[in-house]
Structure formats: C-alpha cells, structure tokens
Scaffold this active site. Sequence first.
Site, short mmCIF file in Angstrom:
data_model
loop_
_atom_site.label_atom_id
_atom_site.label_comp_id
_atom_site.label_asym_id
_atom_site.label_seq_id
_atom_site.Cartn_x
_atom_site.Cartn_y
_atom_site.Cartn_z
N MET A 204 0.84 -1.19 0.00
CA MET A 204 0.00 0.00 0.00
C MET A 204 0.87 1.24 0.00
O MET A 204 1.82 1.36 0.77
CB MET A 204 -0.93 -0.01 1.23
CG MET A 204 -1.86 1.18 1.31
SD MET A 204 -2.96 1.26 -0.13
CE MET A 204 -3.19 3.02 -0.27
N HIS B 223 6.52 -0.13 -7.81
CA HIS B 223 5.12 0.24 -8.01
C HIS B 223 4.65 1.19 -6.91
O HIS B 223 4.08 2.25 -7.20
CB HIS B 223 4.26 -1.02 -8.04
CG HIS B 223 2.80 -0.76 -8.25
ND1 HIS B 223 2.21 -0.82 -9.48
CD2 HIS B 223 1.81 -0.44 -7.37
CE1 HIS B 223 0.92 -0.54 -9.36
NE2 HIS B 223 0.65 -0.32 -8.08
N GLU B 224 4.87 0.81 -5.66
CA GLU B 224 4.37 1.64 -4.56
C GLU B 224 5.11 2.97 -4.49
O GLU B 224 4.52 4.00 -4.17
CB GLU B 224 4.48 0.89 -3.23
CG GLU B 224 3.79 -0.46 -3.21
CD GLU B 224 2.34 -0.43 -3.68
OE1 GLU B 224 1.67 0.61 -3.52
OE2 GLU B 224 1.87 -1.45 -4.20
#
Length: 875
Positions: free
Chosen positions: A278, A312-313
């Site tokens: 996340m 990605h995060e």
Amino acid sequence: MADIRQQDMTADAATNPQQPAVIYRKDYAPPGWYIPKVALEFMLGLSETKVTAHLTLQRNGDHDRPLALDVDNVLPDSIMQNGQPLTWREEGGQIIVDGAASGAVLTIYCTVQPDQNTTLMGLYASNAMLCTQCEAEGFRRIIPFVDRPDNLSVYTVRMQGDKAAFPVLLSNGELTESGDADGDQHYAVWHDPWPKPSYLFALVAGDLVANRDSFTTMSGKPVDLAIYTRSEEDSARTGHAMKALKDSMRWDEQVYGREYDLGVFNIVAVSDFNMGAMENKGLNVFNTRYILADQDTANDGDFDGVEGVVAHEYFHNWSGNRVTCRDWFQLSLKEGFTVFRDQSFSADMNSAPVKRIEDVRILRAAQFPEDAGPLAHPIRPDSYMEISNFYTATVYNKGAEIIRMMATLAGPDNFRKGTDLYFDRHDGEAATCEDFVVAIEQGAGLDLSQFRLWYSQAGTPQITTNLSFDADSGTVTLTLKQSLAPTPGQTEKKPMVIPLKTALIDADSGTKSHEDILVLDQAEQSFTFTGFTAKPVLSINRGFSAPVTVHSPSDPAALAHLVRHDDDSFARYEALQKLLTERILADVAGASDTAIADADLVALFGALLADERLEEAMRAELLTLPSENFVTEQQAVMQPLKVHAARQALRTLLGQTLADGWRAIYKRMASVPFALSGAAKGARRMKGLALAYLVAGGADDAAQLCYDQFAAADNMTDRQSALMSLASLDDPLREKALSAFYDRYQGNALVIDKWFSMQALSTHPDCMAHITALRGHPDFTLSNPNRVRALYGALAGNPAVFHDPSGQGYAMLTDMIIALDATNPQTAARFIPPLGRWQRYDDKRGGQMRAALERIRAVDGLSKDTTEQVVKSLG
C-alpha cells in the site's frame, strides 16, 4: 464490473435484503462537505485504542444539507463542536451530524478494538503490532469521516503508547515531535504537508527493527530511508528491497522527472495483509512477501516481485498520491498508469524482452478470462456494489496496456510531454481518467477521441488477418478485421483504435521488411505493401503492442519460420506458443494431422536448445509449454482434464526425444554460480526447466536427480525447482525432501507458504488427498491471507485437481470461502472467479460449479464483497 444486469440486480435487491445496493458512476457528485485539516490523537492498545479526531469543516457550496460521515463498524463515543456536544444519528452506513458549521472544528471520540478486527481493514493488530490498511474504504473503520478520494486533507497525527509494546511509532509525512509521556508511555507527532485522501492515511506501532539508508534527489535534497521489520533476521533480508527503492527513485527522476517530496520514506513489512502493498504517503505498508528476500529463502521470482512491487508503490507517490483519483471508478487512473511505470522500470533493470513476455503471460492468465466471463468490466467501470472487488486484472494489467498503447501512438518524447502536462496540471488534485487522456492528447498532439472507447468497452478485441500476394504486381495485401463480443451490460460494441506493430518476413531468407505500426480503427481495413517476389510471412502485434487476440490461418510451417527467423523476441515466443497450443488442442480433438508433426516440433526445440545466441532466460520462455489454463481457454467447451493429459503427453514426448539435449544443458547451467544478474537467473531458470523435462520424460534417475539438486542447492530457486519436480513423483525421495524442507524452514512463514503451494500444485496422483491433509496441518490457518492463497490459490490453479469429476475441488474451495467470508470477506471474495466460469464447462462440471455458487449465496449474513461476485457470476 460495468452495467452487469443492472435492471435485474435492482429488482433483486428489493426482494433480497442480502444484496447490496449498486453504485453508479453517472451518479457522481462532489461531497457536500470537505475536511481540509485533520488532527488525530491515538492512545494505542492492542485490545483497545482510543481515537480523538479534530476535523476542520468546510461546507462545499451554498446548501443546507447536514454533515454526513461514512462509518463502518465503529460509532462515536461522543461528538463535540467548539466544546459543545452535538447530536447525531446512524443512517445507511453514515452518521448524520446535526448542527455542524462550516469553519468549525468537529471533535469525535471513538474506541476501536484492533485485535478483534479480522478483516485487516482499518486499524488492526498483527503479531503484537498495530497497523492500518485504509484503501479503499478502511478509514471509516477508525473514525467516521468523509471517506472518499476527492476529500483531500492535511494530516497531523499524535500517537501515544507503551514504550515496551510500541517502541516505534510511525505515520505519514515527517516526524515533528517525540518524547516521553506519563509512566511507561511515549509519543510521536507526525505531519504530512501534502493534502491526501483518507485512503492514504497510515499508522504503524510496534517493536520493529529498521534497515536504514539514504538517497539524494536530483536537486540535492537528502532523504532518509528505512525499512522496518519484526526482527533482526528479517531485517537482514531487506537489502534487495532497499536497492529496489533507491533504483526506483533514481529511475523516476530520469524517466519522468519526478523527484521525491519529503525528507523521509519509510516502509513497514507486515505478515497479515490482504494486498501486496500500500502506497500510503511517506509510509508504505507491505506484505512481507514483497519485502523479504535473500538467497536462501527467496527464489528468483520473489526477487523480481520485490523489485517490481517496491517500484510500483514508490511510483504511486506521483501517480496516485500527488495526483489521486476523483472517485473509485477512476481507479485505473492511478493503478493502470503505475503498473505501466513499474513494468517499464523492471524492463530497464532486467531483460526487456523477457519482462514483456512475463507481463503478457500474466495478462492472458488473469485478465483475458475476466474479459470473457460474467465479471467482465471496462477499465473504468460504470457500477459496483463493493469497491474492493474492482482491484482486478482489468483495472491494473489491462489498464497498463491502454497506457502502453498511448505511449506507442505518441512516441517516447511526446508521451513524456503528455505526462509532464498531466502531473503539472493536476498536482494536488483528485483527477479522472479523462483528465489523463486529455493531457496525453494535448501534450503529444494526438486525437484520442475514438481511443477513449478502451475506457468504456469491456472485452478483448479479436483480430482476424488475411495476407494475400499478387505475383504480377509484387503486391502484398493485409486485410484486418476486428470484433468485440458482447459482455454483461454491453451488447453493441464500436470499433477500437488498435496499434499493431507489424513486419513482413521473407519466406526464404528470413529478412524483415515493412516494419511499421498499423493503426486499425475500423471494423475492416486493408494495407498494401509492394516490392515482393514471393509471399512473405506475417509478423503481427510485435512486442504485444495491443491487448488483443490475433487469429491467423493455421500454418505450422509459417509459425515455425517465425520461431527461427523473427527478430522480435515476443513474436518468436508468440509463434511457438501458437504452434504448441494448436498441437495440444489437435491432440485433444484427435486431429494431430492438422498440427505440427512430432519430428518437426522436436527439431524446432532441438534447434532452440542448441542456439548459442539466445540468452538463457529467453530460451526458457521459448521452450516452456503454454499453461493448461491458457490452452483450455481456447476451447468452446473447456475440457481441463483432456487438456492436462494432452499437455503431459507432449511434455513426455519432448522430454524423452530430447533427453540428451536437456541433460547437456542441465549440466552446463549447473556450473553457473549464484548471482542476481540476468545471466545467472536465466541459467537457473533453464536448469529448472531442463530438470522438469527430464522428469516428464521418465528418466531412470529422475527422482535421484531432483533430490541431489535439492540437497546440494545453495539458493531457493534451485531448491524449489527440484522439489517442485520431485513433488509430482510417487517416490520415497519425495517425502524425504518435503520433510527436510519443512524442518529447515519451520517458523519462516513465507517459505512454508511455498511448501504448501508446491504440494497443492503437483501432478502427483494423490494430490487431492495431499491437499485434504494440508487443510488440517497445524501450520494452516485461515487468519493469514498469504497462507490461504498458498493452499487454496494453488488448488484453484491446478486444473487436473480442481476440476476433478467428483466435484471435490469445488467443494473444498466453497467450504473455505464460506468460512473465510465471516472474518475476512475481502480475501474470500477473490476466490469466487474460479467458480464463476461455470457456463464454459460441460453440463456436469458447470452444474457442480453453479451449485457451489448457489450454496455460497444462500449463506446468511454473506458479505457484500462475496455477494457481488456470486450474484454476477450466477448471471
């Protein structure tokens, strides 16, 4: 999942109180109230945490609607405004606060029980640590709030707790104050200067160990980096993740001109986590699976996964945080774009051709079936019941392909102009997919009017090709047709804009000509090429330039020619995959004379085995058979057991006839020492594949060869590939190796997950019995999503076992879904799709799968997460 039987669903909701209401994109309206400033105070405890929230209110426009705050599983102890109590009432998932005034500070007092929160959403306890997960709608489980992406707030967070239990206190932004409090307590204050939606809020408190490093941005600003884990042993396994973080920060500056904007970047690894990771602003929370990696415990896929997910995060800092999405229908705005960015990063860090093949394989395994089933939806959906169900391969992976097509049409320089315009124009805003398209359109100088259909139409376009040759004029004509099948709620489809990288390959010399990007934007178009003396071979959708399925007249000789001569790595791979798929399907149908012959296929594989020009990772990709699920998806009525048998027979053929070649390359690869270089990883990949073919071919020493590699391995990739092959053999060495593996890694949750998965994925004749036993193993638990995925994800991904005629595989999955839905509905709902394709199977299997869905639907108190998936799957 756009417009799926909307009228039926609405009528059903009136008679079925369990069925949630449908939310529509067309009904979007800005919030009636904003909360520009949030000050939170946490008195931390595992069993009870007291939360005090000071919310600065701002009425949006001239209206007299009362303040409505979203709430889930937590109600206020009291609400005050400027020191005076206010009355409130609960109404339809919200609390309505009477007397709230714009410009006032609303104070809400709440109590939450983290150790009772099994959903792993909101504030929850994990191994004596407190952490949060707020995307998509978890913040409302902490305090009542305007919990939607277009409500951007500046947060200040004060955390206080026991020093011994929670020596580390982390939140978003930067630490502004810390110190001792009463008794054995201490506190920390964090402030995030960048306005963000509530789904990006994060809090972590626990006894943690930090791996610290630093990074200097392109403007010379120092950034303190830290990766937090539960132990020194785990911390020692974060070096690869730290390197990936620094590489990502550098790459984003070089490729997109995006610099990090805080003085600190923290990552925390959590073992109980529904997702992969996340991107909370300045405090990323990760599933341990995507942080912890070393030579002994992580295979090469794990190393690549850590690198990709960390990237990605981090990339979300701009494509998701600084520019966020206006509403959840725009989820692909941040996810599709960021997946494209992390794919591009990984391609630059490793082998770009191999990375492209991996990305396409994932797309075809997860997204193409989604597009062809009852859960099909556009990348920008029109409706949903539960937003957590929209974290799908369509939104993420197909969303990335739509961005890739825009980049292809624009070219690299113009695409960069478009992304610069997007970031600069919408920095600090909650934007839409349309905002992104407009920015690319204006920055790159493109007309993307028709291209926008990719955002609204579901399904995978089907392309048919016809290549004709006129010997008199030396002209080649390529005729392309596109079609898009009806999907739930969408019966009529319009032609899409489809960029197809194409070349013509000389049928004798193998030389390439007329390489170009053909833009197909009509239902049917023809393109002509001149200067030929003979009919060439078509190489189309090179590099997988568009997420489509191409249908060309079956010609094994032409496909074999592309395998030998095409200079586009993906096109070579694609040609061989088509050859192999057609051969397996022909064997299933008893029509082997229509596909490539044994001798020709063996010769082709033999040539690839001997080709010294190939990098080993690419060789392994070429020589890997298409998956059983992929081949089965090509059938009108899916026959998984027949496909399994035919594929296994083909593996046996290739393993036996090329045994000397497999053994030679196995020995050669075994001499390559461990490293994380592309060459070394490719050697391990090829070594494992050669071993698998030797096992499939029934080599006399197969079991011993596997066990010897397992016992001597100095890395997890070699150890796991050997054990995976051995797990499918009915040999005493199988149990010996499995026991040794378990004994060595008992207590290491991530590695024991592999132990569960390898057994559940095997082709051992008693695999069903093994899975049954593993369900009762002391180390199996439904409370940890990784462990559930390790066993039941493997079950659903093992077609020969899952689709056993007895229906036992379906029953196992159904029992688990029902049990898990009561505690963690988000994870439970994600296991519905394997049952949801019931209409594609024969009457017996389809009936068993439908009955399983009906059994789930009949459960009292079924969550809306699972209800939505079941209702749409039943149709």
